[in-house]
Design an enzyme around this catalytic site. Structure first.
Site, PDB file in Angstrom:
ATOM      1  N   ASP A 208     -29.891  35.919  -1.979  1.00  0.00           N
ATOM      2  CA  ASP A 208     -29.209  37.174  -2.274  1.00  0.00           C
ATOM      3  C   ASP A 208     -28.457  37.670  -1.040  1.00  0.00           C
ATOM      4  O   ASP A 208     -28.991  37.652   0.070  1.00  0.00           O
ATOM      5  CB  ASP A 208     -30.287  38.201  -2.674  1.00  0.00           C
ATOM      6  CG  ASP A 208     -29.709  39.489  -3.207  1.00  0.00           C
ATOM      7  OD1 ASP A 208     -29.077  39.449  -4.272  1.00  0.00           O
ATOM      8  OD2 ASP A 208     -29.894  40.539  -2.553  1.00  0.00           O
ATOM      9  N   GLU A 282     -25.429  33.411  -2.548  1.00  0.00           N
ATOM     10  CA  GLU A 282     -24.534  34.450  -3.045  1.00  0.00           C
ATOM     11  C   GLU A 282     -23.812  35.000  -1.833  1.00  0.00           C
ATOM     12  O   GLU A 282     -24.392  35.701  -1.022  1.00  0.00           O
ATOM     13  CB  GLU A 282     -25.308  35.580  -3.726  1.00  0.00           C
ATOM     14  CG  GLU A 282     -24.359  36.613  -4.307  1.00  0.00           C
ATOM     15  CD  GLU A 282     -24.888  38.045  -4.331  1.00  0.00           C
ATOM     16  OE1 GLU A 282     -24.454  38.819  -5.181  1.00  0.00           O
ATOM     17  OE2 GLU A 282     -25.718  38.411  -3.475  1.00  0.00           O
TER      18      GLU A 282
HETATM   19  C1  GLC Z   1     -27.039  41.060  -5.083  1.00  0.00           C
HETATM   20  C2  GLC Z   1     -27.716  41.094  -6.435  1.00  0.00           C
HETATM   21  C3  GLC Z   1     -27.595  42.460  -6.999  1.00  0.00           C
HETATM   22  C4  GLC Z   1     -28.290  43.427  -6.051  1.00  0.00           C
HETATM   23  C5  GLC Z   1     -27.710  43.321  -4.652  1.00  0.00           C
HETATM   24  C6  GLC Z   1     -28.582  44.010  -3.645  1.00  0.00           C
HETATM   25  O1  GLC Z   1     -25.677  41.247  -5.154  1.00  0.00           O
HETATM   26  O2  GLC Z   1     -27.159  40.113  -7.260  1.00  0.00           O
HETATM   27  O3  GLC Z   1     -28.146  42.564  -8.282  1.00  0.00           O
HETATM   28  O4  GLC Z   1     -28.116  44.733  -6.520  1.00  0.00           O
HETATM   29  O5  GLC Z   1     -27.641  41.989  -4.226  1.00  0.00           O
HETATM   30  O6  GLC Z   1     -29.775  43.303  -3.481  1.00  0.00           O
END
Ligand code: GLC
Length: 546
Positions: A208, A282
């Protein structure tokens, strides 16, 4: 693995958002035993792996991305034993399990944050986070002017012995305190978490906010914090591209050099385990060529390519996004990935504005080289759930005072059957499921040969069995000459794709003799007398009859 291919290089990975997948105990929220009970559905769908969004201990202020104990299961999702059973049951069916790891922040309920509050300024407990004195005569001005991604300031001031005290940084909700990755205890704790889940048998991690861990000099204001916040949003269309690109090229809290050193250390851990454990990052970074730096051969394995998450159904856009992606990753010898939807973005059907385009987009994507990600419910062709504001739970809605509706629409629980609670729960679903979803249930779609579910099953089966799609580590595609409005390519051996992104029927000459339709996203695509007929908003797959 065949040809030395790793399992994840061409995998179809299905994202389970556990809270909305399957409830097993009637409390209205999905859980791990619920996921176990639906593994046969996922096997039958034809995916290779499941990525589970967080199910760790959490006060659940941001859908579990606010973790208060990363090495335990939150009681709302079950127990650690359930997690073990899930991993085993998935492996028995040949399905891999990927779990989320959230290294940018901890919940303010985490014992470390509570200890930091108690310990006071200058303590080692505070140095695990970003605590600073404020500016101004009484420290009333935050340490810098950065905004939270979710809206509002990225700093919150705490009380110190009943008086206003220091501020802490949170790039997201105020209950998600950013961790200080300069602190060795933070690094050690995450290594412990990685090993904990690897020892339990997981096959990989989705990382994440992978681009956020390292930060620039904190005591420095940004020259245009509001412009930067707008540039970081995906749906802002009125900002000139050059200005957006300029702002995104240097974000003081994203894509700093320091993140790579962290992943190089992590990679050594993954490589010390057997069984091709993998990671997917991500990382929203700009320009897209920067993303490839995360998948250099001593760092991570995959990076989500989000070009298709914001793509329009437009041949020119799609062709250039595909070319750019393939170029970016080939430079570091990594496989590409493709994502059409996830728990943070509008559902595919809603974004495309209709079922025909959504189905055509899915078939186009499923024929691309590399890995694909399918978000739960995408296979059913679900639209975004319509919700009254009173039901909303996303912190984005609250932090923008309702100006942004947030992401709940994409998180409405899955409709499995016509029974009350849609077979998702015997209780009250945590977000209401609209009656109009009776036509989208798994039960209905299983019985309809033309349903979105059956289209996904067919395309995933061909992806697995066709020699051009399944076993290839050749990530090139051969572009075919095509009129405006069409996407046309072949993949070797013997696979052809034509997509018509226009409102008109298109007729094109066949590139080879004996071509036959393998699969079409809609009715009416055919090959006759040396020509292929493509109805509007349709993708077809072809091969040569042997
Ligand atoms: C990422 C997750 C999202 C979350 C954010 C903060 O983008 O996919 O759902 O709110 O991180 O952790």
């Amino acid at each position: 693995m065949n040809n030395g291919l790793k399992w994840w290089q061409n995998a179809a990975i299905y994202q389970v958002y556990p809270r909305s997948f399957q409830d097993s105990n009637g409390d209205g929220e999905g859980d791990l035993p619920g996921v176990i009970s639906r593994l046969d559905y996922l096997s039958r769908l034809g995916v290779d792996a499941i990525w589970l969004s967080p199910f760790y201990r959490s006060p659940n202020r941001d859908g579990g991305y606010d973790v208060s104990d990363p090495r335990d299961v939150d009681p709302r999702f079950g127990t650690l034993q359930d997690a073990k059973l899930l991993i085993e049951a998935a492996h028995e069916r040949g399905l891999k399990i990927i779990v989320d790891i959230v290294p940018n922040h901890f919940s303010t309920d985490h014992p470390w944050f509570q200890a930091a509050l108690a310990a006071g300024p200058g303590s080692s407990e505070r140095s695990r986070f970003h605590f600073f004195d404020g500016r101004g005569a009484n420290g009333e001005i935050p340490p810098n002017n950065w905004n939270s991604i979710f809206g509002g300031p990225s700093w919150t001031r705490i009380e110190e012995n009943g008086k206003p005290g220091q501020w802490y940084l949170h790039l997201f909700d105020s209950t998600q305190a950013d961790l200080n990755w300069e602190n060795v205890e933070v690094r050690e704790d995450f290594e412990k978490t990685l090993r904990f889940w690897l020892d339990l048998g997981v096959d990989g991690f989705r990382i994440d906010v992978a681009h956020g861990l390292a930060k620039d000099e904190i005591r420095k204001d940004h020259h245009d914090p509001d412009g930067l916040t707008r540039a970081l949003r995906l749906d802002v269309l009125d900002m000139p591209q050059e200005i957006r690109a300029e702002l995104l090229s240097d974000v003081p809290f994203f894509d700093r050099e320091g993140v790579h050193e962290i992943y190089r250390e992590w990679r050594k851990i993954f490589d010390s385990y057997d069984g091709d454990r993998m990671t997917v990052a991500e990382a929203w970074v700009h320009p897209s060529s920067r993303a490839a730096r995360y998948v250099r051969n001593d760092e991570l394995h995959q990076i989500f390519n989000f070009d298709f998450l914001i793509a329009s159904w437009d041949s020119e856009f799609l062709i250039s996004a595909i070319k750019r992606t393939l170029e970016d990753v080939s430079a570091v010898n990594a496989p590409p990935t493709w994502v059409l939807s996830n728990h943070d973005s509008p559902r595919l059907l809603t974004r495309m504005g209709g079922a025909a385009k959504a189905r055509a987009m899915a078939l186009l994507t499923h024929a691309l080289p590399g890995g694909i990600y399918v978000y739960q419910g995408e296979e059913l062709g679900l639209p975004d759930g319509e919700l009254p504001d009173s039901a909303r739970q996303d912190p984005v809605f609250f932090r923008t005072n309702g100006a942004e509706k947030g992401r709940d629409g994409a998180r409405v629980p899955l409709p499995w059957s016509k029974s009350p609670g849609f077979g998702f729960t015997t209780g009250e679903p945590w977000l209401p499921i609209s009656d109009s979803w009776r036509e989208f249930t798994v039960e209905v779609e299983e019985g309809d040969s033309q349903s979105s579910l059956n289209l996904y099953r067919a395309s995933l089966a061909i992806r697995r069995s066709h020699p051009a799609l399944a076993k290839s580590s050749d990530y090139r595609i051969n572009w075919l000459q095509a009129a405006p409005g069409l996407v046309a390519f072949s993949r070797s051996p013997n696979f052809y794709l034509f997509a018509n992104t226009t409102d008109h029927v298109k007729v094109v000459p066949v590139p080879e003799s004996d071509l036959r339709v393998l699969l079409a996203s809609g009715a009416g695509g055919e090959v006759k007398e040396g020509q292929i007929t493509l109805p509007p908003h349709t993708t077809i797959w072809l091969d040569q009859a042997k």
